[in-house]
Scaffold this motif. Structure first.
Motif, PDB file in Angstrom:
ATOM      1  N   LEU A   1       1.078  -1.463  -0.282  1.00 27.10           N
ATOM      2  CA  LEU A   1       0.038   0.118   0.330  1.00 27.10           C
ATOM      3  C   LEU A   1       0.854   0.937  -0.390  1.00 27.10           C
ATOM      4  CD1 LEU A   1      -2.820  -1.126   2.616  1.00 27.10           C
ATOM      5  CD2 LEU A   1      -2.367  -1.006  -0.083  1.00 27.10           C
ATOM      6  N   ARG A   2       2.126   1.287   0.919  1.00 31.24           N
ATOM      7  CA  ARG A   2       3.026   2.465   1.148  1.00 31.24           C
ATOM      8  C   ARG A   2       3.320   3.261  -0.852  1.00 31.24           C
ATOM      9  NH1 ARG A   2       5.271   4.263   5.404  1.00 31.24           N
ATOM     10  NH2 ARG A   2       4.842   2.757   6.372  1.00 31.24           N
ATOM     11  N   GLU A   3       4.008   1.645  -0.984  1.00 31.07           N
ATOM     12  CA  GLU A   3       4.546   1.785  -2.806  1.00 31.07           C
ATOM     13  C   GLU A   3       3.421   2.555  -3.571  1.00 31.07           C
ATOM     14  OE1 GLU A   3       5.953  -2.199  -3.144  1.00 31.07           O
ATOM     15  OE2 GLU A   3       7.827  -1.930  -2.199  1.00 31.07           O
ATOM     16  N   ARG A   4       2.065   1.890  -3.058  1.00 32.99           N
ATOM     17  CA  ARG A   4       1.296   2.768  -4.520  1.00 32.99           C
ATOM     18  C   ARG A   4       1.024   4.121  -3.621  1.00 32.99           C
ATOM     19  NH1 ARG A   4      -2.711  -2.072  -6.958  1.00 32.99           N
ATOM     20  NH2 ARG A   4      -0.530  -3.925  -7.342  1.00 32.99           N
ATOM     21  N   GLY A   5       0.895   4.469  -2.821  1.00 30.79           N
ATOM     22  CA  GLY A   5       0.604   5.568  -2.596  1.00 30.79           C
ATOM     23  C   GLY A   5      -0.974   5.560  -1.424  1.00 30.79           C
ATOM     24  N   VAL A   6      -1.090   4.959  -1.352  1.00 25.85           N
ATOM     25  CA  VAL A   6      -2.623   4.324  -0.182  1.00 25.85           C
ATOM     26  C   VAL A   6      -1.982   4.539   1.178  1.00 25.85           C
ATOM     27  CG1 VAL A   6      -4.263   3.201  -0.073  1.00 25.85           C
ATOM     28  CG2 VAL A   6      -3.410   2.875  -1.960  1.00 25.85           C
ATOM     29  N   LEU A   7      -2.517   5.523   1.587  1.00 27.84           N
ATOM     30  CA  LEU A   7      -2.112   5.391   3.725  1.00 27.84           C
ATOM     31  C   LEU A   7      -3.324   4.652   3.622  1.00 27.84           C
ATOM     32  CD1 LEU A   7      -1.354   7.634   5.533  1.00 27.84           C
ATOM     33  CD2 LEU A   7      -3.071   8.380   5.045  1.00 27.84           C
ATOM     34  N   PHE A   8      -3.241   4.093   5.048  1.00 28.52           N
ATOM     35  CA  PHE A   8      -3.440   2.924   5.781  1.00 28.52           C
ATOM     36  C   PHE A   8      -3.914   3.665   7.199  1.00 28.52           C
ATOM     37  CE2 PHE A   8      -3.546  -0.384   8.603  1.00 28.52           C
ATOM     38  CZ  PHE A   8      -4.240  -1.589   8.223  1.00 28.52           C
ATOM     39  N   CYS A   9      -4.849   2.896   7.790  1.00 30.57           N
ATOM     40  CA  CYS A   9      -5.024   4.177   8.433  1.00 30.57           C
ATOM     41  C   CYS A   9      -5.726   3.278   9.787  1.00 30.57           C
ATOM     42  CB  CYS A   9      -6.225   5.312   8.834  1.00 30.57           C
ATOM     43  SG  CYS A   9      -6.784   6.325  10.136  1.00 30.57           S
ATOM     44  N   PRO A  10      -5.552   3.191  11.112  1.00 26.21           N
ATOM     45  CA  PRO A  10      -6.241   1.709  12.398  1.00 26.21           C
ATOM     46  C   PRO A  10      -7.098   3.384  12.670  1.00 26.21           C
ATOM     47  CG  PRO A  10      -3.797   2.181  12.073  1.00 26.21           C
ATOM     48  CD  PRO A  10      -4.105   3.110  11.178  1.00 26.21           C
ATOM     49  N   ALA A  11      -7.795   2.631  12.602  1.00 24.72           N
ATOM     50  CA  ALA A  11      -9.290   3.727  13.394  1.00 24.72           C
ATOM     51  C   ALA A  11      -9.787   2.529  14.901  1.00 24.72           C
ATOM     52  CB  ALA A  11     -10.302   4.293  12.221  1.00 24.72           C
ATOM     53  N   SER A  12      -9.350   2.682  15.668  1.00 23.74           N
ATOM     54  CA  SER A  12     -10.208   2.442  17.444  1.00 23.74           C
ATOM     55  C   SER A  12     -10.465   2.918  18.491  1.00 23.74           C
ATOM     56  CB  SER A  12      -9.099   1.432  16.876  1.00 23.74           C
ATOM     57  OG  SER A  12      -8.884   0.593  18.352  1.00 23.74           O
ATOM     58  N   GLY A  13     -11.464   2.104  19.262  1.00 23.42           N
ATOM     59  CA  GLY A  13     -11.240   2.619  20.850  1.00 23.42           C
ATOM     60  C   GLY A  13      -9.895   2.515  21.181  1.00 23.42           C
ATOM     61  N   ARG A  14      -8.945   2.062  21.156  1.00 23.44           N
ATOM     62  CA  ARG A  14      -7.569   1.628  21.891  1.00 23.44           C
ATOM     63  C   ARG A  14      -7.580   2.706  21.473  1.00 23.44           C
ATOM     64  NH1 ARG A  14      -4.704  -3.420  20.345  1.00 23.44           N
ATOM     65  NH2 ARG A  14      -6.485  -4.944  20.450  1.00 23.44           N
ATOM     66  N   GLN A  15      -6.543   3.186  22.245  1.00 22.03           N
ATOM     67  CA  GLN A  15      -5.616   4.698  22.961  1.00 22.03           C
ATOM     68  C   GLN A  15      -4.715   4.568  21.365  1.00 22.03           C
ATOM     69  OE1 GLN A  15      -2.603   3.092  26.601  1.00 22.03           O
ATOM     70  NE2 GLN A  15      -4.210   4.894  26.920  1.00 22.03           N
TER      71      GLN A  15
ATOM     72  N   ALA B   1      -1.335   5.284  22.203  1.00 16.92           N
ATOM     73  CA  ALA B   1       0.069   4.639  22.798  1.00 16.92           C
ATOM     74  C   ALA B   1      -0.302   3.282  22.817  1.00 16.92           C
ATOM     75  CB  ALA B   1      -0.029   4.941  24.282  1.00 16.92           C
ATOM     76  N   THR B   2      -1.140   2.390  22.038  1.00 18.84           N
ATOM     77  CA  THR B   2      -1.585   1.211  22.436  1.00 18.84           C
ATOM     78  C   THR B   2      -1.838   0.567  20.576  1.00 18.84           C
ATOM     79  OG1 THR B   2      -2.974   1.075  23.807  1.00 18.84           O
ATOM     80  CG2 THR B   2      -3.095  -0.924  21.901  1.00 18.84           C
ATOM     81  N   LEU B   3      -2.417   2.028  19.900  1.00 20.20           N
ATOM     82  CA  LEU B   3      -1.809   1.754  18.787  1.00 20.20           C
ATOM     83  C   LEU B   3      -0.843   1.816  17.748  1.00 20.20           C
ATOM     84  CD1 LEU B   3      -4.988   3.416  17.379  1.00 20.20           C
ATOM     85  CD2 LEU B   3      -4.815   1.120  17.538  1.00 20.20           C
ATOM     86  N   ALA B   4       0.138   2.885  18.471  1.00 18.06           N
ATOM     87  CA  ALA B   4       1.693   2.881  17.822  1.00 18.06           C
ATOM     88  C   ALA B   4       2.280   1.854  18.564  1.00 18.06           C
ATOM     89  CB  ALA B   4       2.293   4.356  18.840  1.00 18.06           C
ATOM     90  N   ARG B   5       2.627   1.771  19.791  1.00 15.69           N
ATOM     91  CA  ARG B   5       2.981  -0.213  20.368  1.00 15.69           C
ATOM     92  C   ARG B   5       2.653  -1.829  18.913  1.00 15.69           C
ATOM     93  NH1 ARG B   5       2.247  -3.324  24.967  1.00 15.69           N
ATOM     94  NH2 ARG B   5      -0.066  -3.751  24.868  1.00 15.69           N
TER      95      ARG B   5
ATOM     96  N   ALA C   1       5.873  -0.218  10.716  1.00 13.43           N
ATOM     97  CA  ALA C   1       5.379   0.391   9.892  1.00 13.43           C
ATOM     98  C   ALA C   1       4.528   1.761  10.430  1.00 13.43           C
ATOM     99  CB  ALA C   1       3.861  -0.522   9.714  1.00 13.43           C
ATOM    100  N   ALA C   2       4.975   2.445  10.998  1.00 13.22           N
ATOM    101  CA  ALA C   2       3.876   3.775  11.311  1.00 13.22           C
ATOM    102  C   ALA C   2       3.957   4.556  11.107  1.00 13.22           C
ATOM    103  CB  ALA C   2       4.111   3.465  13.382  1.00 13.22           C
ATOM    104  N   GLU C   3       5.688   5.025  10.617  1.00 11.00           N
ATOM    105  CA  GLU C   3       5.971   5.830   9.631  1.00 11.00           C
ATOM    106  C   GLU C   3       5.395   6.727   9.128  1.00 11.00           C
ATOM    107  OE1 GLU C   3      10.007   7.618   7.612  1.00 11.00           O
ATOM    108  OE2 GLU C   3       9.955   6.373   8.373  1.00 11.00           O
ATOM    109  N   GLY C   4       4.565   7.660   9.191  1.00 10.19           N
ATOM    110  CA  GLY C   4       2.864   8.527   8.249  1.00 10.19           C
ATOM    111  C   GLY C   4       1.424   7.830   7.969  1.00 10.19           C
ATOM    112  N   MET C   5       1.853   7.009   9.174  1.00  6.82           N
ATOM    113  CA  MET C   5       0.182   6.266   9.253  1.00  6.82           C
ATOM    114  C   MET C   5      -0.251   7.386   9.982  1.00  6.82           C
ATOM    115  SD  MET C   5      -0.013   2.809  10.777  1.00  6.82           S
ATOM    116  CE  MET C   5       0.866   1.430   9.635  1.00  6.82           C
ATOM    117  N   VAL C   6      -1.869   7.754   9.808  1.00 12.72           N
ATOM    118  CA  VAL C   6      -2.593   8.545  10.828  1.00 12.72           C
ATOM    119  C   VAL C   6      -2.893   7.049  11.963  1.00 12.72           C
ATOM    120  CG1 VAL C   6      -4.200   9.603  10.989  1.00 12.72           C
ATOM    121  CG2 VAL C   6      -2.649   9.932   8.903  1.00 12.72           C
TER     122      VAL C   6
END
Length: 292
Positions: free
Chosen positions: A51-65, A67-71, A76-81
């Motif tokens: 997805l990154r190579e194709r310029g597609v942004l991947f975005c986790p959307a969660s009730g989690r905090q 810090a938990t998502l970042a861990r 692969a977190a660089e540039g991810m929203v």
């Protein structure tokens, strides 16, 4: 009026033609991307790289905090929203993009209501979710075991209403079915705030202006991405508004019935690696290992 729904082909079927122009893929975590043991699916990191190579942004959307998502996505977190805390906190590369904190008086009112329910015999506990940490008063191991699953940064304090932090939401864990227990008991807050059942045992109280859908729409506006260029996956009631942001909206096969009605399409269940199988097939990504 619910959208019409289309079921994806079985895994043995030939891949469908790629969907042109997808620039944003947004997925819920629990019950959607993760399996029932809370594990990321095999093949995730290869798909993220494609997805990154194709310029597609991947975005986790969660009730989690956050810090938990970042861990979870550290490799692969660089540039991810990250859309965290059910849309109340959006972060990219450690920088806050948006937040929607609760007024302190509202936090106090909700916490006092929870204390009253607990005193009346309801087996529940409050998690006061701040930007820096989550805060709890209840310190027994069964409750903390559930808290740790979603809040890697958490502290046990004497009074959660006195913490020095911006509070994004109050999450309530009900050891019984939240949709029939805690949620109706907190109905009075629904007149001014959102009372969202975010899982079988979880209820979240947030500002009315905050939800995953609002966060996705804000991100779309900032990046110039349209609903036609957006793919979204969800399984539970806190995903409903998010499904409305995308023409390519998918309910997991084992999603809550209301989610199935709201989504335009069905994806295989989270236990069957539904998110990655759908992305790989419909975006025409190279075949990868998607099973353990």
């Amino acid at each position: 009026m619910p959208h019409s729904r289309a079921t994806l082909p079985t895994p043995s079927a030939s891949p469908e033609p790629g969907i042109p122009g997808i620039r944003l893929v947004v997925t819920d975590m629990d019950g959607t991307l993760l399996d029932d043991d809370k594990r990321v699916p095999a093949g995730l990191w290869e798909v993220l790289e494609q997805l990154r190579e194709r310029g597609v942004l991947f975005c986790p959307a969660s009730g989690r905090q956050y810090a938990t998502l970042a861990r979870e996505f550290a490799r692969a977190a660089e540039g991810m929203v990250f859309i965290a805390e059910n849309g109340t906190y959006v972060v990219r590369d450690g920088v806050e993009l948006s937040s929607d904190p609760l007024a302190p008086a509202v936090v106090t009112d909700v916490v006092e209501a929870v204390r009253g329910l607990a005193a009346g015999g309801t087996d529940l506990g409050a998690v006061v979710c701040g930007k820096r940490s989550a805060y709890v008063e209840r310190a027994d191991e069964p409750f903390l075991t559930e808290v740790r699953k979603y809040y890697v940064e958490h502290r046990v304090v004497g009074d959660v209403t006195e913490v020095d932090d911006d509070i994004l939401k109050v999450a309530l864990y009900d050891f019984g079915p939240a949709e029939r227990g805690t949620a109706p008991a907190l109905a009075r807050f629904a007149a001014t705030h959102q009372v969202v059942v975010s899982g079988e045992h979880w209820v979240d109280v947030m500002n009315r202006t905050a939800d995953k859908g609002a966060a996705v729409r804000r991100l779309q506006r900032e990046l110039g991405i349209t609903p036609a260029q957006t793919m979204v996956f969800g399984d539970y009631l806190n995903d409903l508004e998010m499904l409305d942001t995308a023409e390519w909206s998918f309910a997991m096969a084992n999603a809550h019935p209301d989610v199935v009605q709201r989504a335009r399409h069905l994806a295989p269940a989270n236990t069957d690696n539904g998110v990655l199988r759908t992305i790989t097939r419909l975006l025409g990504l190279p075949e990868i290992r998607t099973s353990a």
